[in-house]
Design a protein around this motif. Structure first.
Motif, PDB file in Angstrom:
ATOM      1  N   ILE A  38       0.838  -1.207   0.000  1.00 33.95           N
ATOM      2  CA  ILE A  38       0.000   0.000   0.000  1.00 33.95           C
ATOM      3  C   ILE A  38       0.867   1.249   0.000  1.00 33.95           C
ATOM      4  O   ILE A  38       0.633   2.185  -0.778  1.00 33.95           O
ATOM      5  CB  ILE A  38      -0.975  -0.016   1.203  1.00 33.95           C
ATOM      6  N   LEU A  39       1.889   1.274   0.852  1.00 31.48           N
ATOM      7  CA  LEU A  39       2.780   2.431   0.899  1.00 31.48           C
ATOM      8  C   LEU A  39       3.570   2.576  -0.409  1.00 31.48           C
ATOM      9  O   LEU A  39       3.831   3.694  -0.861  1.00 31.48           O
ATOM     10  CB  LEU A  39       3.717   2.337   2.096  1.00 31.48           C
ATOM     11  N   GLY A  40       3.930   1.463  -1.012  1.00 33.31           N
ATOM     12  CA  GLY A  40       4.634   1.503  -2.288  1.00 33.31           C
ATOM     13  C   GLY A  40       3.777   2.114  -3.384  1.00 33.31           C
ATOM     14  O   GLY A  40       4.234   2.989  -4.136  1.00 33.31           O
ATOM     15  N   TYR A  41       2.529   1.687  -3.474  1.00 38.26           N
ATOM     16  CA  TYR A  41       1.648   2.249  -4.503  1.00 38.26           C
ATOM     17  C   TYR A  41       1.285   3.699  -4.201  1.00 38.26           C
ATOM     18  O   TYR A  41       1.147   4.513  -5.119  1.00 38.26           O
ATOM     19  CB  TYR A  41       0.406   1.377  -4.716  1.00 38.26           C
ATOM     20  N   ALA A  42       1.175   4.045  -2.923  1.00 39.88           N
ATOM     21  CA  ALA A  42       0.929   5.446  -2.571  1.00 39.88           C
ATOM     22  C   ALA A  42       2.105   6.318  -3.024  1.00 39.88           C
ATOM     23  O   ALA A  42       1.909   7.414  -3.556  1.00 39.88           O
ATOM     24  CB  ALA A  42       0.703   5.584  -1.067  1.00 39.88           C
ATOM     25  N   THR A  43       3.316   5.802  -2.839  1.00 40.32           N
ATOM     26  CA  THR A  43       4.502   6.534  -3.287  1.00 40.32           C
ATOM     27  C   THR A  43       4.502   6.682  -4.803  1.00 40.32           C
ATOM     28  O   THR A  43       4.853   7.742  -5.338  1.00 40.32           O
ATOM     29  CB  THR A  43       5.787   5.818  -2.812  1.00 40.32           C
ATOM     30  N   MET A  44       4.096   5.627  -5.513  1.00 43.37           N
ATOM     31  CA  MET A  44       4.032   5.708  -6.972  1.00 43.37           C
ATOM     32  C   MET A  44       3.001   6.748  -7.417  1.00 43.37           C
ATOM     33  O   MET A  44       3.241   7.489  -8.380  1.00 43.37           O
ATOM     34  CB  MET A  44       3.677   4.347  -7.566  1.00 43.37           C
ATOM     35  N   ILE A  45       1.881   6.813  -6.729  1.00 41.50           N
ATOM     36  CA  ILE A  45       0.858   7.803  -7.077  1.00 41.50           C
ATOM     37  C   ILE A  45       1.406   9.211  -6.875  1.00 41.50           C
ATOM     38  O   ILE A  45       1.214  10.091  -7.721  1.00 41.50           O
ATOM     39  CB  ILE A  45      -0.438   7.567  -6.275  1.00 41.50           C
ATOM     40  N   VAL A  46       2.099   9.419  -5.757  1.00 46.48           N
ATOM     41  CA  VAL A  46       2.726  10.726  -5.519  1.00 46.48           C
ATOM     42  C   VAL A  46       3.731  11.026  -6.632  1.00 46.48           C
ATOM     43  O   VAL A  46       3.745  12.121  -7.201  1.00 46.48           O
ATOM     44  CB  VAL A  46       3.406  10.764  -4.131  1.00 46.48           C
ATOM     45  N   ALA A  47       4.571  10.050  -6.942  1.00 45.47           N
ATOM     46  CA  ALA A  47       5.592  10.251  -7.983  1.00 45.47           C
ATOM     47  C   ALA A  47       4.957  10.578  -9.327  1.00 45.47           C
ATOM     48  O   ALA A  47       5.347  11.541  -9.996  1.00 45.47           O
ATOM     49  CB  ALA A  47       6.466   8.996  -8.097  1.00 45.47           C
ATOM     50  N   PHE A  48       3.981   9.782  -9.722  1.00 50.54           N
ATOM     51  CA  PHE A  48       3.374   9.974 -11.040  1.00 50.54           C
ATOM     52  C   PHE A  48       2.395  11.147 -11.083  1.00 50.54           C
ATOM     53  O   PHE A  48       1.968  11.554 -12.159  1.00 50.54           O
ATOM     54  CB  PHE A  48       2.712   8.689 -11.522  1.00 50.54           C
ATOM     55  N   SER A  49       2.067  11.727  -9.928  1.00 50.72           N
ATOM     56  CA  SER A  49       1.247  12.938  -9.955  1.00 50.72           C
ATOM     57  C   SER A  49       2.040  14.100 -10.567  1.00 50.72           C
ATOM     58  O   SER A  49       1.457  15.088 -10.994  1.00 50.72           O
ATOM     59  CB  SER A  49       0.735  13.287  -8.559  1.00 50.72           C
ATOM     60  N   LEU A  50       3.349  13.930 -10.649  1.00 51.62           N
ATOM     61  CA  LEU A  50       4.165  14.939 -11.325  1.00 51.62           C
ATOM     62  C   LEU A  50       3.830  15.028 -12.814  1.00 51.62           C
ATOM     63  O   LEU A  50       4.145  16.032 -13.461  1.00 51.62           O
ATOM     64  CB  LEU A  50       5.651  14.639 -11.140  1.00 51.62           C
TER      65      LEU A  50
END
Length: 179
Positions: A38-50
């Protein structure tokens, strides 16, 4: 456009990589597999929100306030490709030199969590055999591991690219069109 794609792609890649490296080096024994996922995918969402920031930046600075769906999608997908590739390359280095026993640790934690949750011995044995086979391929086949890793991260980038293109597309109104 190239500069925007590279800058945002590398930053998004660095953000998404940060959790993977941190979770394996610091939290691998203290967090459950589900929590780490869950934390990994949350980090990916933050990253790809760029991708949203990059597309808006391009639209406002180079597109004179306009961008088509296709152009926005292209920018987003290129950023996703760069970030995903960085993620895969760093994971390959991490796996090879720092956590070559990842599969064994993952499997042991998965089995321990199944036992804790009351899964039957027969089901644990079945899933353990499946994991052992998959982890052997994962450990010995670099192309398989790379594809598996791309499949983990790229769909998030593709989804964010589609969302950014849909939300940020903007065409000018023609003189004869209704307001």
């Amino acid at each position: 456009m190239k500069k925007i794609v590279w800058i945002y792609g590398l930053i998004a890649g660095a953000i998404s990589v940060s959790w993977g490296v941190l979770s394996e080096s610091v939290f691998s024994n203290s967090l459950s597999l589900n929590t780490r996922m869950i934390l990994g995918y949350a980090t990916m969402i933050v990253a790809f929100s760029l991708i949203f920031v990059a597309v808006k930046n391009y639209r406002d600075t180079q597109g004179n306030g306009q961008i088509t769906f296709g152009k926005a999608l292209g920018i987003g997908l290129l950023i996703a490709l760069i970030a995903s590739t960085l993620y895969v390359v760093v994971w390959e280095i991490d796996f090879r030199y720092f956590v070559p026993d990842f599969g064994d640790k993952y499997q042991a934690q998965a089995i321990a969590e199944m036992k804790q949750s009351g899964v039957s011995a027969a089901e644990i044995q079945k899933q353990s055999a499946e994991m052992t086979e998959m982890m052997q391929t994962y450990k010995t086949n670099t192309a398989y591991r790379a594809m598996f890793t791309y499949a983990e991260v790229a769909p998030v980038g593709i989804l964010m690219s589609l969302l950014a293109a849909l939300i940020l597309k903007k065409k000018t109104k023609t003189a004869g069109s209704a307001q």
